[in-house]
Scaffold this motif. Structure first.
Motif, PDB file in Angstrom:
ATOM      1  N   GLY A 395       0.814  -1.208   0.000  1.00  0.00           N
ATOM      2  CA  GLY A 395       0.000   0.000   0.000  1.00  0.00           C
ATOM      3  C   GLY A 395       0.844   1.252   0.000  1.00  0.00           C
ATOM      4  N   ALA A 396       1.723   1.369  -0.994  1.00  0.00           N
ATOM      5  CA  ALA A 396       2.629   2.516  -1.077  1.00  0.00           C
ATOM      6  C   ALA A 396       2.786   2.945  -2.527  1.00  0.00           C
ATOM      7  CB  ALA A 396       3.998   2.155  -0.490  1.00  0.00           C
ATOM      8  N   SER A 397       2.894   4.246  -2.721  1.00  0.00           N
ATOM      9  CA  SER A 397       3.139   4.789  -4.055  1.00  0.00           C
ATOM     10  C   SER A 397       4.612   4.634  -4.407  1.00  0.00           C
ATOM     11  CB  SER A 397       2.761   6.268  -4.089  1.00  0.00           C
ATOM     12  OG  SER A 397       3.652   7.025  -3.263  1.00  0.00           O
ATOM     13  N   ASP A 398       4.955   4.908  -5.654  1.00  0.00           N
ATOM     14  CA  ASP A 398       6.347   4.824  -6.073  1.00  0.00           C
ATOM     15  C   ASP A 398       7.235   5.727  -5.225  1.00  0.00           C
ATOM     16  OD1 ASP A 398       5.410   3.128  -7.993  1.00  0.00           O
ATOM     17  OD2 ASP A 398       5.993   4.358  -9.714  1.00  0.00           O
ATOM     18  N   GLU A 399       6.746   6.938  -4.927  1.00  0.00           N
ATOM     19  CA  GLU A 399       7.537   7.876  -4.126  1.00  0.00           C
ATOM     20  C   GLU A 399       7.740   7.359  -2.708  1.00  0.00           C
ATOM     21  OE1 GLU A 399       7.116   9.830  -7.680  1.00  0.00           O
ATOM     22  OE2 GLU A 399       5.527   8.882  -6.543  1.00  0.00           O
ATOM     23  N   GLN A 400       6.732   6.681  -2.163  1.00  0.00           N
ATOM     24  CA  GLN A 400       6.884   6.095  -0.835  1.00  0.00           C
ATOM     25  C   GLN A 400       7.790   4.873  -0.855  1.00  0.00           C
ATOM     26  OE1 GLN A 400       2.603   5.760  -0.266  1.00  0.00           O
ATOM     27  NE2 GLN A 400       2.711   7.063   1.545  1.00  0.00           N
ATOM     28  N   LEU A 401       7.818   4.154  -1.972  1.00  0.00           N
ATOM     29  CA  LEU A 401       8.661   2.966  -2.090  1.00  0.00           C
ATOM     30  C   LEU A 401      10.122   3.315  -2.370  1.00  0.00           C
ATOM     31  CD1 LEU A 401       6.297   0.679  -4.197  1.00  0.00           C
ATOM     32  CD2 LEU A 401       6.989   0.286  -1.831  1.00  0.00           C
ATOM     33  N   ASP A 402      10.373   4.489  -2.939  1.00  0.00           N
ATOM     34  CA  ASP A 402      11.740   4.881  -3.300  1.00  0.00           C
ATOM     35  C   ASP A 402      12.714   4.729  -2.141  1.00  0.00           C
ATOM     36  OD1 ASP A 402      11.693   5.432  -5.985  1.00  0.00           O
ATOM     37  OD2 ASP A 402      11.230   7.554  -5.752  1.00  0.00           O
ATOM     38  N   VAL A 403      12.250   5.013  -0.934  1.00  0.00           N
ATOM     39  CA  VAL A 403      13.147   4.988   0.221  1.00  0.00           C
ATOM     40  C   VAL A 403      13.683   3.581   0.473  1.00  0.00           C
ATOM     41  CG1 VAL A 403      11.372   4.579   1.992  1.00  0.00           C
ATOM     42  CG2 VAL A 403      13.446   5.872   2.572  1.00  0.00           C
TER      43      VAL A 403
END
Length: 470
Positions: A395-403
């Motif tokens: 349940g994460a967007s690409d920007e949230q997954l980048d980390v």
């Protein structure tokens, strides 16, 4: 007459059976709150209060309370069931799509199948379409999310909310130009369309136009006052990330964290879990950039609160971020207890869901080990082919997954696998050449591994860092 059970129309022009105009007004108001990410979604509870025999009001209220008050939700769903005989076909279809989402036997697959059929028959109901897209998001299915909104689009071309709903799966699928066009159209139709604003920021952020993203979002921020805790703090999270990635003065990032994200907790109607999701996401970004010392007091405060188990198991992403925070703050016993609980909860899922979430459990374990400083274990757990973009099921967007990709790169570098890190970072830079942070990581990797020109990478990073907010 007000007291007479009759057919009335809701906001979408679909029929429902109720004896109360006030019940319909509450339902319509709820639709608006859902689409605006408003903080007054509890208005739906007025619908069954005004007409206890209205199927639609009871069903929507049951879904709203499904996670907050499961017992009350079950009672409302029972009232909806009792009203089936006199309900319209539209109400029955809403009821059927909501049933799998209420109660102990939550079945997202069944719910999604019913929503797919629902959208075909009732494409004007944007609130139900939104519910379907949220299911797709948490199940990592952007292609289906896009298909659903494309089915509804011909019936809703003059409505702003449809374009933000179109933009989000497009950007998840990397179709940034189309996503930008859709988001801008939604925002131009309705400047208060928070989701279109958010999607446009996503595109600008992905394209490394950090200054433009900040200016746009801050110009929109006056419209966020009635947003839910999630949307309010998440929009400010985007602003903070753009400041951070754009090498703005560190004080600007901290100001957003303190005054916009963390301060949301002081509001009497705030949702603590939603705020922590964004606060921890930002703190972890500080960590992968080796800037955590500057915010250690904020991390320790967050970790102290996270020991309260009421914040556990609200969302997968929050659990994973909490594991890192507890481990990094040396709250080892609580971190181990949370990780054990995550693994135990996964075992009670059905076999198919267990298989789907197995990688999420591994990511949780790896993030915990990263918080403890065990880079070799991070590498062992994630395996050689790790890519955070394969973990949308948390349940994460690409920007949230980048980390999590940044965690991976750091673990590789810290464990002496510079050549592997170089390959991955160079590949990522082909997609985001304007990201100074990636150039700094590449500079570090070249210095460790001896390959490539660290000076060139440093110059690239420096040029970008000077250009963003100057």
């Amino acid at each position: 007459m007000e007291g007479e059970k009759m057919t009335r129309m809701d906001r979408w022009g679909y029929p429902l059976r109720t004896s109360s105009d006030a019940c319909v007004a509450a339902i319509d108001a709820y639709y608006g709150e859902v689409l605006c990410y408003g903080r007054n979604r509890a208005v739906i509870l007025e619908a069954p209060a005004k007409d206890p025999a209205c199927l639609l009001g009871n069903a929507l209220a049951a879904h709203f309370l499904s996670s907050k008050d499961p017992s009350k939700a079950s009672s409302l769903l029972a009232s909806a069931t009792a009203a089936l005989e006199n309900a319209t076909s539209y109400e029955k279809a809403v009821y059927e799509s909501i049933i799998p989402l209420v109660g102990d036997r939550r079945d997202e697959e069944a719910a999604l199948r019913r929503h797919v059929e629902f959208v075909k028959e009732f494409p004007n109901d944007l609130a139900s379409l939104k519910r379907a897209q949220i299911l797709c998001f948490y199940m990592g299915r952007p292609h289906l999310s896009l298909s659903l909104v494309e089915q509804a689009l011909p019936h809703n071309q003059d409505k702003s909310f449809i374009y933000g709903m179109l933009a989000f799966p497009l950007l998840e699928l990397g179709r940034m130009a189309e996503a930008k066009s859709a988001a801008r159209r939604g925002w131009e139709i309705n400047k208060f369309d928070i989701w279109s604003q958010h999607c446009l920021c996503h595109v600008l952020q992905h394209d490394c136009h950090f200054n433009e993203a900040v200016n746009f979002m801050e110009s929109c921020s006056s419209t966020w006052g009635s947003c839910s805790s999630f949307m309010y703090s998440h929009n400010w999270w985007h602003v903070a990330v753009c400041y951070l990635e754009g090498n703005a003065p560190f004080g600007k990032v901290l100001e957003v964290y303190d005054q916009q994200i963390w301060k949301e907790l002081q509001k009497s109607d705030s949702d603590q879990a939603d705020v922590f999701l964004n606060a921890l996401g930002l703190l972890l970004l500080f960590d992968v950039r080796c800037q955590l010392d500057a915010v250690e007091d904020r991390l320790l405060l967050a970790a102290k609160i996270l020991k309260d188990k009421s914040l556990w198991h609200v969302e997968w992403l929050l659990d994973i971020l909490s594991l890192w925070a507890l481990a990094r703050a040396k709250e080892s016993l609580k971190a181990e207890e949370l990780l054990s609980s995550i693994k135990s909860r996964n075992l009670i899922l059905n076999k198919k869901k267990q298989q789907e979430m197995q990688r999420a459990t591994l990511l949780a374990e790896a993030t915990y080990e990263y918080g403890r400083g065990n880079d070799d274990k991070v590498i062992d757990i994630l395996g050689p082919d790790f890519d955070a973009m394969d973990y949308k099921m948390i349940g994460a967007s690409d920007e949230q997954l980048d980390v999590f990709n940044a965690i991976w790169y750091n673990a590789l570098l810290n464990a002496g696998h510079a050549s592997k890190a170089i390959d991955l970072i160079e590949k990522q830079l082909k997609k985001r050449e304007g990201c100074a942070f990636l150039w700094r990581l590449l500079e570090k990797a070249y210095n460790i591994g001896g390959g490539g020109d660290a000076g060139v990478a440093s110059e690239k990073a420096r040029a970008l860092e000077i250009s963003y907010f100057n």
